[in-house]
Design a protein around this motif. Structure first.
Motif, mmCIF file in Angstrom:
data_model
loop_
_atom_site.group_PDB
_atom_site.id
_atom_site.type_symbol
_atom_site.label_atom_id
_atom_site.label_comp_id
_atom_site.label_asym_id
_atom_site.label_seq_id
_atom_site.Cartn_x
_atom_site.Cartn_y
_atom_site.Cartn_z
ATOM 1 N N ASP A 25 12.044 0.140 14.049
ATOM 2 C CA ASP A 25 11.331 1.369 14.395
ATOM 3 C C ASP A 25 10.127 1.479 13.447
ATOM 4 O O ASP A 25 10.270 1.809 12.270
ATOM 5 C CB ASP A 25 12.279 2.557 14.200
ATOM 6 N N PHE A 26 8.924 1.187 13.964
ATOM 7 C CA PHE A 26 7.751 1.144 13.103
ATOM 8 C C PHE A 26 7.230 2.527 12.722
ATOM 9 O O PHE A 26 6.481 2.657 11.759
ATOM 10 C CB PHE A 26 6.663 0.275 13.738
ATOM 11 N N ASP A 30 6.469 3.208 8.823
ATOM 12 C CA ASP A 30 5.265 3.909 8.355
ATOM 13 C C ASP A 30 5.623 5.056 7.411
ATOM 14 O O ASP A 30 4.957 5.276 6.395
ATOM 15 C CB ASP A 30 4.475 4.450 9.545
ATOM 16 N N LYS A 31 6.664 5.794 7.750
ATOM 17 C CA LYS A 31 7.084 6.912 6.905
ATOM 18 C C LYS A 31 7.506 6.412 5.521
ATOM 19 O O LYS A 31 7.124 6.984 4.493
ATOM 20 C CB LYS A 31 8.249 7.660 7.562
ATOM 21 N N LYS A 66 -1.607 -2.806 6.273
ATOM 22 C CA LYS A 66 -1.756 -1.348 6.235
ATOM 23 C C LYS A 66 -2.652 -0.909 5.067
ATOM 24 O O LYS A 66 -3.374 0.083 5.180
ATOM 25 C CB LYS A 66 -0.385 -0.663 6.125
ATOM 26 N N ASP A 67 -2.577 -1.647 3.948
ATOM 27 C CA ASP A 67 -3.386 -1.270 2.782
ATOM 28 C C ASP A 67 -3.391 -2.442 1.798
ATOM 29 O O ASP A 67 -2.619 -2.471 0.841
ATOM 30 C CB ASP A 67 -2.814 -0.013 2.114
ATOM 31 N N ARG A 68 -4.263 -3.402 2.026
ATOM 32 C CA ARG A 68 -4.257 -4.623 1.212
ATOM 33 C C ARG A 68 -4.552 -4.336 -0.254
ATOM 34 O O ARG A 68 -4.094 -5.064 -1.131
ATOM 35 C CB ARG A 68 -5.267 -5.636 1.769
ATOM 36 N N GLU A 69 -5.309 -3.290 -0.522
ATOM 37 C CA GLU A 69 -5.638 -2.961 -1.906
ATOM 38 C C GLU A 69 -4.436 -2.451 -2.680
ATOM 39 O O GLU A 69 -4.399 -2.510 -3.910
ATOM 40 C CB GLU A 69 -6.757 -1.904 -1.945
ATOM 41 N N LEU A 289 14.139 8.350 2.563
ATOM 42 C CA LEU A 289 13.661 7.274 3.432
ATOM 43 C C LEU A 289 14.258 7.408 4.827
ATOM 44 O O LEU A 289 15.296 8.042 5.013
ATOM 45 C CB LEU A 289 14.042 5.917 2.840
ATOM 46 N N ALA A 290 13.582 6.795 5.786
ATOM 47 C CA ALA A 290 14.036 6.845 7.176
ATOM 48 C C ALA A 290 14.588 5.484 7.590
ATOM 49 O O ALA A 290 13.916 4.461 7.393
ATOM 50 C CB ALA A 290 12.869 7.225 8.096
#
Length: 314
Positions: A25-26, A30-31, A66-69, A289-290
């Motif tokens: 479940d993406f 993400d959450k 999602k956020d390489r930095e 967490l989910a």
């Protein structure tokens, strides 16, 4: 790859599938990502993704993009896994989190470094250092090493060990002996240290079964955290006094994100299974967490009113 669905929607979706199978479940991924990212950024930390806990390259790619930095790199289980991820997916800055002593595997690591990959391997013993230096000299390469320090909590005059017996570097005396050897190894480059606090990151303290243990587990965590941070700071100071510059100061895990991220010495915190939230993380106080990964199997028999039999898989 699905969005949030009810049980009945999932059941309909999977009705014609072959079992067993896994579902991710993406929305939940993400959450969980946002929780870890927020804590890391608030404390100026990078996150190293533990590939050993997320065995699906497509999920690794999804998280990284999602956020390489935010991410410093990846923590791998084996050299062969690091090679696979580098050559097939272009993942770089790979930390092999466990020592390896197979000469063929260490030659593969040397070839990986020669190809341009920024790879490092965990070590803790004199034997590791001797073997790596031998292979590096043979392959005419310099191997990056990361020293693994013991992060367990020792009580009652060291008679009881709480945590994991992970490393032979248990104090500053042990560390000094390793540093003296590394100084003489021309083909090794000390790149960093790792100290994993298993009795904090891996100890669920809000369980419903044996709940009487929860207060004890909380005390273990509270007592461990400052001792770990003190040892880590002393270790870094000693290493820097030897003239080494550390690029990686790694610690923690999904279960210790709140305490580990606040340690000013750390440059990065490892997160792996927390992105998917296995059932373990249902029992951590304050870790919201989910659940994001599920396994579907068939119910094939109901021998009694209160029992069912499920078909396994191979």
């Amino acid at each position: 790859m699905i969005s949030r669905m009810s049980y009945y929607q999932l059941k309909e979706l999977l009705a014609n599938q072959n079992y067993p199978l896994a579902i991710v479940d993406f929305d939940a991924v993400d959450k969980n990502f946002e929780l870890f990212a927020k804590e890391a950024k608030a404390n100026n930390k990078k996150i190293r993704i533990a590939t050993k806990s997320i065995r699906v390259p497509e999920i690794l790619k999804y998280l990284y993009n999602k956020d390489r930095e935010l991410f410093s790199g990846f923590m791998c289980y084996r050299i062969s896994e690091a090679s696979f991820l580098y050559y097939n997916y272009g993942f770089d800055n790979l930390l092999i989190a466990y020592p390896e002593v197979s000469k063929s595997e260490l030659r593969e690591l040397s070839d990986l470094i020669k190809s341009g990959c920024e790879a490092s391997i965990i070590v803790d013993s004199n034997e590791h250092l001797d073997l790596l230096d031998e292979i590096a000299k043979e392959k005419e390469v310099k191997i990056n090493i990361v020293l693994d320090l013991d992060g367990s909590l020792k009580v009652f005059n060291n008679k009881i060990n709480l945590g994991v017996r992970r490393s032979s570097i248990k104090d500053l005396k042990d560390l000094k002996l390793r540093l003296d050897i590394i100084k003489r190894k021309e083909h090794l480059n000390l790149k960093g240290i790792m100290l994993y606090e298993a009795q904090v990151a891996g100890l669920a303290d809000n369980g419903t079964f044996n709940s009487f243990q929860n207060p004890i587990k909380k005390k273990i965590k509270q007592f461990s955290i400052p001792k770990i941070q003190e040892f880590r700071k002393q270790a870094v100071d000693l290493i820097e006094n030897y003239g080494f510059k550390l690029d990686i100061i790694n610690g923690g895990g999904s279960g210790s994100i709140y305490s580990s991220a606040k340690d000013p010495v750390l440059t990065e915190v490892t997160v792996g299974s927390g992105f998917l939230c296995s059932h373990l993380f249902s029992n951590y106080e304050g870790l919201n967490l989910a659940p994001a990964i599920f396994f579907a199997i068939e119910t094939v028999r109901k021998p009694d009113k209160e029992y069912i039999t499920c078909m396994g898989g191979c």
